[in-house]
Design an enzyme around this catalytic site. Structure first.
Site, PDB file in Angstrom:
ATOM      1  N   HIS A  17       0.840  -1.206   0.000  1.00  0.00           N
ATOM      2  CA  HIS A  17       0.000   0.000   0.000  1.00  0.00           C
ATOM      3  C   HIS A  17       0.872   1.252   0.000  1.00  0.00           C
ATOM      4  O   HIS A  17       0.613   2.207  -0.742  1.00  0.00           O
ATOM      5  CB  HIS A  17      -0.895   0.049   1.247  1.00  0.00           C
ATOM      6  CG  HIS A  17      -1.910  -1.031   1.337  1.00  0.00           C
ATOM      7  ND1 HIS A  17      -2.035  -1.836   2.440  1.00  0.00           N
ATOM      8  CD2 HIS A  17      -2.874  -1.434   0.461  1.00  0.00           C
ATOM      9  CE1 HIS A  17      -3.033  -2.687   2.252  1.00  0.00           C
ATOM     10  NE2 HIS A  17      -3.548  -2.468   1.055  1.00  0.00           N
ATOM     11  N   LYS A  41     -17.405  -6.570   6.208  1.00  0.00           N
ATOM     12  CA  LYS A  41     -16.135  -7.182   6.600  1.00  0.00           C
ATOM     13  C   LYS A  41     -15.972  -7.118   8.111  1.00  0.00           C
ATOM     14  O   LYS A  41     -16.508  -6.241   8.767  1.00  0.00           O
ATOM     15  CB  LYS A  41     -14.952  -6.454   5.936  1.00  0.00           C
ATOM     16  CG  LYS A  41     -14.805  -6.737   4.461  1.00  0.00           C
ATOM     17  CD  LYS A  41     -13.502  -6.185   3.951  1.00  0.00           C
ATOM     18  CE  LYS A  41     -13.262  -6.580   2.508  1.00  0.00           C
ATOM     19  NZ  LYS A  41     -11.965  -6.103   2.037  1.00  0.00           N
ATOM     20  N   ARG A  90      -1.718  -6.270  -8.225  1.00  0.00           N
ATOM     21  CA  ARG A  90      -0.658  -7.244  -7.965  1.00  0.00           C
ATOM     22  C   ARG A  90      -0.618  -8.307  -9.043  1.00  0.00           C
ATOM     23  O   ARG A  90       0.437  -8.825  -9.379  1.00  0.00           O
ATOM     24  CB  ARG A  90      -0.875  -7.923  -6.615  1.00  0.00           C
ATOM     25  CG  ARG A  90      -0.752  -7.009  -5.433  1.00  0.00           C
ATOM     26  CD  ARG A  90      -1.205  -7.694  -4.182  1.00  0.00           C
ATOM     27  NE  ARG A  90      -2.625  -8.050  -4.338  1.00  0.00           N
ATOM     28  CZ  ARG A  90      -3.427  -8.411  -3.362  1.00  0.00           C
ATOM     29  NH1 ARG A  90      -2.966  -8.517  -2.147  1.00  0.00           N
ATOM     30  NH2 ARG A  90      -4.690  -8.686  -3.579  1.00  0.00           N
ATOM     31  N   SER A 128      -3.000  -7.708   2.971  1.00  0.00           N
ATOM     32  CA  SER A 128      -3.305  -7.517   4.390  1.00  0.00           C
ATOM     33  C   SER A 128      -3.692  -8.840   5.042  1.00  0.00           C
ATOM     34  O   SER A 128      -3.349  -9.090   6.199  1.00  0.00           O
ATOM     35  CB  SER A 128      -4.436  -6.497   4.559  1.00  0.00           C
ATOM     36  OG  SER A 128      -4.019  -5.223   4.136  1.00  0.00           O
TER      37      SER A 128
END
Length: 159
Positions: A17, A41, A90, A128
């Site tokens: 990040h 979440k 990514r 994460s």
């Protein structure tokens, strides 16, 4: 002024990040790192904790602001007078999801553009979720997250 928003959950913020934030700050006049309050979440860190950690690890980047929001990203962008979104990619799998998000944001507000930035190769595996898994089992996250985040993870998993 060319303002961009870098939205995400940042639970927790990683070097991946931070790489996107630093590189985005070189391209745009202002980068607003916007922590999403996502009720679907179950985050490890509260929104306030994530904002505090982001402020701490970006404090030396002059044109970065950290904030939080809930609701639609395009509504938040309108509020901040921002016209662009920056997203890190990514892998190809990231692109498929992010393309859907970019398309719906563009449909909701045709003035919004999404800029994709390839993550530095040394962070292409990093997420994460991986960081939280490693930290939960007392593995070293030293090379994955900034020091303040490492300490915060240790505190979360020490009890």
């Amino acid at each position: 002024m060319f303002i961009t928003v870098y939205p995400g959950s940042f639970d927790p913020v990683t070097y991946g990040h931070l790489d996107i934030i630093q590189r985005g700050a070189k391209v745009f006049d202002k980068v607003i790192v916007a922590v999403l309050e996502n009720p679907s979440k179950q985050p490890l860190f509260t929104v306030e904790e994530r904002v505090r950690l982001l402020v701490e690890v970006t404090q030396e980047i002059e044109n970065v602001e950290v904030d939080s929001f809930d609701g639609l990203l395009v509504d938040y962008m309108r509020l901040k007078s921002a016209k662009t979104i920056i997203k890190g990619l990514r892998a190809v799998s990231d692109f498929e999801y992010e393309l859907q998000m970019a398309s719906i944001n563009r449909k909701l507000n045709d003035e919004v553009e999404t800029f994709f930035m390839m993550t530095n190769n040394k962070y292409s595996y990093l997420s994460s979720s991986i960081v939280k898994n490693v930290a939960q089992y007392r593995g070293s996250v030293k090379d994955l997250v900034p020091y303040p985040v490492e300490k915060a993870l240790q505190q979360k998993f020490s009890s």
